[in-house]
Design a protein around this motif. Structure first.
Motif, PDB file in Angstrom:
ATOM      1  N   ASP A  69      24.433 -21.365  13.309  1.00  0.00           N
ATOM      2  CA  ASP A  69      24.430 -21.641  14.756  1.00  0.00           C
ATOM      3  C   ASP A  69      25.336 -20.674  15.499  1.00  0.00           C
ATOM      4  OD1 ASP A  69      22.671 -23.709  14.414  1.00  0.00           O
ATOM      5  OD2 ASP A  69      24.226 -25.265  14.284  1.00  0.00           O
ATOM      6  N   GLN A  70      26.463 -20.339  14.897  1.00  0.00           N
ATOM      7  CA  GLN A  70      27.368 -19.395  15.550  1.00  0.00           C
ATOM      8  C   GLN A  70      26.751 -18.009  15.673  1.00  0.00           C
ATOM      9  OE1 GLN A  70      30.697 -19.924  12.858  1.00  0.00           O
ATOM     10  NE2 GLN A  70      31.850 -21.157  14.360  1.00  0.00           N
ATOM     11  N   VAL A  71      26.033 -17.599  14.635  1.00  0.00           N
ATOM     12  CA  VAL A  71      25.371 -16.296  14.672  1.00  0.00           C
ATOM     13  C   VAL A  71      24.312 -16.275  15.768  1.00  0.00           C
ATOM     14  CG1 VAL A  71      23.875 -14.715  13.404  1.00  0.00           C
ATOM     15  CG2 VAL A  71      25.834 -15.770  12.251  1.00  0.00           C
ATOM     16  N   ILE A  72      23.480 -17.312  15.827  1.00  0.00           N
ATOM     17  CA  ILE A  72      22.425 -17.378  16.834  1.00  0.00           C
ATOM     18  C   ILE A  72      23.014 -17.313  18.239  1.00  0.00           C
ATOM     19  CG2 ILE A  72      20.644 -18.873  17.820  1.00  0.00           C
ATOM     20  CD1 ILE A  72      19.802 -17.563  15.222  1.00  0.00           C
ATOM     21  N   GLU A  73      24.111 -18.009  18.444  1.00  0.00           N
ATOM     22  CA  GLU A  73      24.748 -18.021  19.765  1.00  0.00           C
ATOM     23  C   GLU A  73      25.299 -16.640  20.128  1.00  0.00           C
ATOM     24  OE1 GLU A  73      28.415 -20.300  22.109  1.00  0.00           O
ATOM     25  OE2 GLU A  73      27.851 -20.882  20.059  1.00  0.00           O
ATOM     26  N   ARG A  74      25.921 -15.959  19.179  1.00  0.00           N
ATOM     27  CA  ARG A  74      26.572 -14.678  19.478  1.00  0.00           C
ATOM     28  C   ARG A  74      25.574 -13.545  19.680  1.00  0.00           C
ATOM     29  NH1 ARG A  74      32.229 -14.437  15.991  1.00  0.00           N
ATOM     30  NH2 ARG A  74      32.866 -16.598  16.397  1.00  0.00           N
ATOM     31  N   VAL A  75      24.467 -13.560  18.951  1.00  0.00           N
ATOM     32  CA  VAL A  75      23.496 -12.470  19.121  1.00  0.00           C
ATOM     33  C   VAL A  75      22.467 -12.798  20.202  1.00  0.00           C
ATOM     34  CG1 VAL A  75      23.777 -11.707  16.738  1.00  0.00           C
ATOM     35  CG2 VAL A  75      21.962 -13.347  17.288  1.00  0.00           C
ATOM     36  N   GLY A  76      22.434 -14.064  20.645  1.00  0.00           N
ATOM     37  CA  GLY A  76      21.568 -14.423  21.754  1.00  0.00           C
ATOM     38  C   GLY A  76      20.104 -14.567  21.414  1.00  0.00           C
ATOM     39  N   TRP A  77      19.801 -14.944  20.177  1.00  0.00           N
ATOM     40  CA  TRP A  77      18.401 -15.151  19.817  1.00  0.00           C
ATOM     41  C   TRP A  77      17.922 -16.491  20.351  1.00  0.00           C
ATOM     42  CZ3 TRP A  77      18.754 -13.413  13.982  1.00  0.00           C
ATOM     43  CH2 TRP A  77      18.828 -12.012  13.942  1.00  0.00           C
ATOM     44  N   ALA A  78      16.680 -16.521  20.814  1.00  0.00           N
ATOM     45  CA  ALA A  78      16.134 -17.752  21.390  1.00  0.00           C
ATOM     46  C   ALA A  78      15.756 -18.765  20.317  1.00  0.00           C
ATOM     47  CB  ALA A  78      14.912 -17.428  22.251  1.00  0.00           C
TER      48      ALA A  78
END
Length: 319
Positions: A22-31
């Motif tokens: 979840d942290q990775v998704i949030e930081r790279v901005g993937w939908a």
């Protein structure tokens, strides 16, 4: 295999960076929250820009960046790989993908000659025998484009790796005697298939062994199914196990499962005829099929009716 290797490395880098998915998704901005999961499990074709974004986030060093960039390019260029085959089908493709980059292939087959060893006539009979079964395909266009003759040609295209000039894989096969019996097809088809096996057995990278029907395997072990084992040149790539079904194929790289099947294959090899004796067996079988006589079963004798269990005593020893 490239996608699996890439996914394993990406997961390792994320965990080393102490980041959750979840942290990775949030930081790279993937939908899509599942995008990272698909990449790490090797279930999607990787985009180089996405991989570079993750490597930046994980602060990967130059060596691992170069390695994973190379892997990404290989894993994503499916079209270039497919162009190496004159024809390919949905059913043949998973096995072709595994075989293409192999250093070693080991196969055990109880009732059917493996696809890499089949000639056209035998392959045509095997594929035609599936026709009465429902295809399960909801796409009529695919069903039409991937008809029986296309499947035969795709299987023949896969076999080119055994005779390619540059680093052909080492190939080992253990075939049950029943796989070469007369239930497999018309006499002429069986004869041509046996001749084809004789020719393949003479290749320096191919080892074929026939397993007699009455031979003892290890401590009375009986194989449960046919299977294939794949090993790749890069030791970092996981080995693979494949079991082919009528409609569903099982493919996995679990180490415990691979260890079990590797031991089983070694038992089968030890019990089977040697490669030289197998070539003699195949040559004799060609002559017997050509002469119209069935090959005698080993230790075949007069059949005896079973002793019926006494209903009065019920003793198992009287069976």
């Amino acid at each position: 295999m490239r996608r699996r290797r890439l996914g394993t490395e990406l997961r390792r880098l994320r965990e080393a960076a102490n980041l959750t998915g979840d942290q990775v998704i949030e930081r790279v901005g993937w939908a899509s929250a599942s995008k990272l999961s698909r990449l790490e499990n090797g279930r999607s074709r990787p985009d180089l820009r996405d991989i570079l974004t993750l490597l930046d986030l994980y602060e990967a060093g130059p060596e691992i960046r170069d390695e994973l960039t190379t892997i990404t390019n290989g894993a994503g260029d499916i079209r270039r790989w497919l162009r190496t085959y004159p024809v390919m089908t949905t059913r043949q493709r998973p096995f072709a993908e595994l075989e293409a980059g192999c250093a070693e292939i080991r196969e055990y087959s109880p009732v059917i000659v493996p696809g890499l060893l089949q000639n056209q006539a035998y392959a045509r009979v095997r594929i035609a025998s599936f026709l009465p079964l429902p295809s399960g395909s909801a796409d009529p266009e695919k069903a039409e484009n991937e008809g029986p003759e296309t499947e035969v040609q795709a299987r023949m295209a896969r076999q080119a790796l055994l005779t390619r000039e540059v680093e052909p894989p080492r190939y080992f096969a253990v075939l049950e005697e029943a796989a070469l019996g007369r239930r497999s097809g018309p006499t002429d088809v069986i004869r041509k298939q046996l001749v084809h096996l004789c020719d393949l057995a003479k290749l320096p990278n191919v080892t074929i062994q026939v397993l007699p029907r009455d031979v003892k395997i290890a401590d009375w072990y009986l194989p449960h199914t046919g299977f294939s084992l794949y090993r790749f040149p890069d030791p970092q790539d996981p080995e693979m196990l494949a079991i082919e079904g009528i409609t569903t194929n099982l493919m996995q790289d679990d180490r415990d499962e691979l260890s079990r099947y590797t031991v089983v294959f070694e038992w089968l090899q030890a019990a089977a005829l040697t490669p030289d004796d197998t070539l003699t067996w195949l040559t004799d079988a060609v002559g017997q099929v050509s002469g119209g006589s069935a090959r005698p079963a080993s230790n075949q004798g007069q059949a005896k009716p079973p002793i019926q269990r006494s209903r009065r005593t019920g003793r198992l020893s009287e069976q």
